[in-house]
Write an enzyme that holds these catalytic residues in place. Sequence first.
Site, PDB file in Angstrom:
ATOM      1  N   ASP A  16     111.429 118.634  96.168  1.00 28.94           N
ATOM      2  CA  ASP A  16     110.050 119.104  96.369  1.00 28.94           C
ATOM      3  C   ASP A  16     109.696 120.012  95.198  1.00 28.94           C
ATOM      4  O   ASP A  16     110.567 120.398  94.408  1.00 28.94           O
ATOM      5  CB  ASP A  16     109.970 119.889  97.692  1.00 28.94           C
ATOM      6  CG  ASP A  16     108.578 120.470  97.942  1.00 28.94           C
ATOM      7  OD1 ASP A  16     107.587 119.759  97.691  1.00 28.94           O
ATOM      8  OD2 ASP A  16     108.472 121.640  98.359  1.00 28.94           O
ATOM      9  N   SER A  17     108.428 120.376  95.134  1.00 27.57           N
ATOM     10  CA  SER A  17     107.997 121.321  94.107  1.00 27.57           C
ATOM     11  C   SER A  17     108.560 122.723  94.379  1.00 27.57           C
ATOM     12  O   SER A  17     108.510 123.578  93.511  1.00 27.57           O
ATOM     13  CB  SER A  17     106.473 121.381  94.088  1.00 27.57           C
ATOM     14  OG  SER A  17     105.997 121.653  95.389  1.00 27.57           O
ATOM     15  N   CYS A  79     107.690 115.767  99.148  1.00 29.12           N
ATOM     16  CA  CYS A  79     106.497 116.444  98.649  1.00 29.12           C
ATOM     17  C   CYS A  79     105.346 115.448  98.737  1.00 29.12           C
ATOM     18  O   CYS A  79     105.449 114.330  98.214  1.00 29.12           O
ATOM     19  CB  CYS A  79     106.725 116.871  97.202  1.00 29.12           C
ATOM     20  SG  CYS A  79     105.272 117.584  96.409  1.00 29.12           S
ATOM     21  N   GLU A 158     104.509 130.864 101.471  1.00 28.46           N
ATOM     22  CA  GLU A 158     105.501 131.422 100.535  1.00 28.46           C
ATOM     23  C   GLU A 158     105.637 132.942 100.743  1.00 28.46           C
ATOM     24  O   GLU A 158     106.700 133.509 100.549  1.00 28.46           O
ATOM     25  CB  GLU A 158     105.084 131.158  99.086  1.00 28.46           C
ATOM     26  CG  GLU A 158     104.949 129.682  98.744  1.00 28.46           C
ATOM     27  CD  GLU A 158     106.172 129.090  98.074  1.00 28.46           C
ATOM     28  OE1 GLU A 158     106.995 129.862  97.555  1.00 28.46           O
ATOM     29  OE2 GLU A 158     106.296 127.857  98.088  1.00 28.46           O
ATOM     30  N   CYS A 190     101.142 118.315 103.887  1.00 21.46           N
ATOM     31  CA  CYS A 190     101.761 119.130 102.838  1.00 21.46           C
ATOM     32  C   CYS A 190     103.026 119.685 103.461  1.00 21.46           C
ATOM     33  O   CYS A 190     103.006 120.101 104.633  1.00 21.46           O
ATOM     34  CB  CYS A 190     100.819 120.265 102.428  1.00 21.46           C
ATOM     35  SG  CYS A 190     101.604 121.483 101.349  1.00 21.46           S
ATOM     36  N   HIS A 192     104.588 122.338 103.291  1.00 22.96           N
ATOM     37  CA  HIS A 192     104.590 123.723 103.781  1.00 22.96           C
ATOM     38  C   HIS A 192     103.948 123.846 105.176  1.00 22.96           C
ATOM     39  O   HIS A 192     104.228 124.788 105.909  1.00 22.96           O
ATOM     40  CB  HIS A 192     103.776 124.626 102.840  1.00 22.96           C
ATOM     41  CG  HIS A 192     104.491 125.021 101.589  1.00 22.96           C
ATOM     42  ND1 HIS A 192     104.843 124.125 100.625  1.00 22.96           N
ATOM     43  CD2 HIS A 192     104.915 126.232 101.156  1.00 22.96           C
ATOM     44  CE1 HIS A 192     105.433 124.768  99.629  1.00 22.96           C
ATOM     45  NE2 HIS A 192     105.493 126.045  99.926  1.00 22.96           N
TER      46      HIS A 192
HETATM   47  N1  DGL Z   1     105.109 120.509  98.400  1.00 23.72           N
HETATM   48  C1  DGL Z   1     103.736 120.300  98.058  1.00 23.72           C
HETATM   49  C2  DGL Z   1     103.158 119.154  98.891  1.00 23.72           C
HETATM   50  O1  DGL Z   1     103.715 118.729  99.891  1.00 23.72           O
HETATM   51  C3  DGL Z   1     102.910 121.548  98.259  1.00 23.72           C
HETATM   52  C4  DGL Z   1     103.168 122.635  97.252  1.00 23.72           C
HETATM   53  C5  DGL Z   1     102.651 122.310  95.872  1.00 23.72           C
HETATM   54  O2  DGL Z   1     101.430 122.330  95.630  1.00 23.72           O
HETATM   55  O3  DGL Z   1     103.489 122.075  95.009  1.00 23.72           O
HETATM   56  O4  DGL Z   1     102.127 118.641  98.543  1.00 23.72           O
END
Ligand code: DGL
Length: 275
Positions: A16-17, A79, A158, A190, A192
């Site tokens: 993931d990011s 992600c 976060e 998303c 998160h």
């Molecule tokens: N993990 C990203 C997603 O699911 C969200 C966080 C980001 O913008 O990198 O889209």
Amino acid sequence: MSKDTSVTKAPIGVFDSGVGGLTVAREIMRQMPNEQIVYFGDTARVPYGSKSKPTIIRYTRQIINFLKTKNVKAIVVACNTVSAYALEEVKAELDIPIIGVVKPGAEVAASITKNGKIGVIGTVATIESKLYNKCIKEHNANASVFGTPCPLFVPLVEEGWVNDTVTFEVATRYLTPLLDTGIDTLILGCTHYPLLRNLIGEVMGDEVTLVNPAYETAAKLKEMLKEKGLENSASGQSIPHEFYVSDAAERFMSFANSILPYDVDTTKLVSIEEY
Ligand code: DGL
């Protein structure tokens, strides 16, 4: 013929990011306790949700190159933004299975909606890609899809403000117009957002079913590993999951320990630009 255990025992790469993909790793741990996970979180370059498609594809290739050095047997793109912008491009370049989170989430939403009105919340990039709309309509051509970007949710999660009045206020501002459309299903698009599930549920009320693509993705992964003869059936061992990040390893580790059913005692730094 006996299975090649060096392959079935190989880990699954999950990335993931940043920390959000841990919600997917958590589901994989719950649903597939025999599988080892190698997780990479691109904490130096998060967020991806506001970046361009070419940049997201370049980052994705680097992460896949890194995961391949760990001999992973399959990759989970944990992600939504990467699933929307880079998955199709990199799939063609890979000789191991790879799955994202968008399709599994879209499929279940399309099948459970009763009134055909489905909401999707995610990053600006995910909502603009309209991939959820496309995947939902492939399964339910009559569905109406209402997408809303909720960019403030990622920094609030976060920050750990998952049960905060400020976050509730933000959620109310984002979600009230969506509620007014009459949706009966809402995709948390998303990684998160499942961490805000209770709060989002409070704003949306009992009439709206929340879909967490993390759960559906883990279920899809299980099915796929079985189909391809890749599942690790050796039980009874303790699984040493591995965690890597591109920055702020300590911060990542305390977040991971707050949400995973697993004790993360090491997180290693990777110079991801070198891959
Ligand atoms: N993990 C990203 C997603 O699911 C969200 C966080 C980001 O913008 O990198 O889209």
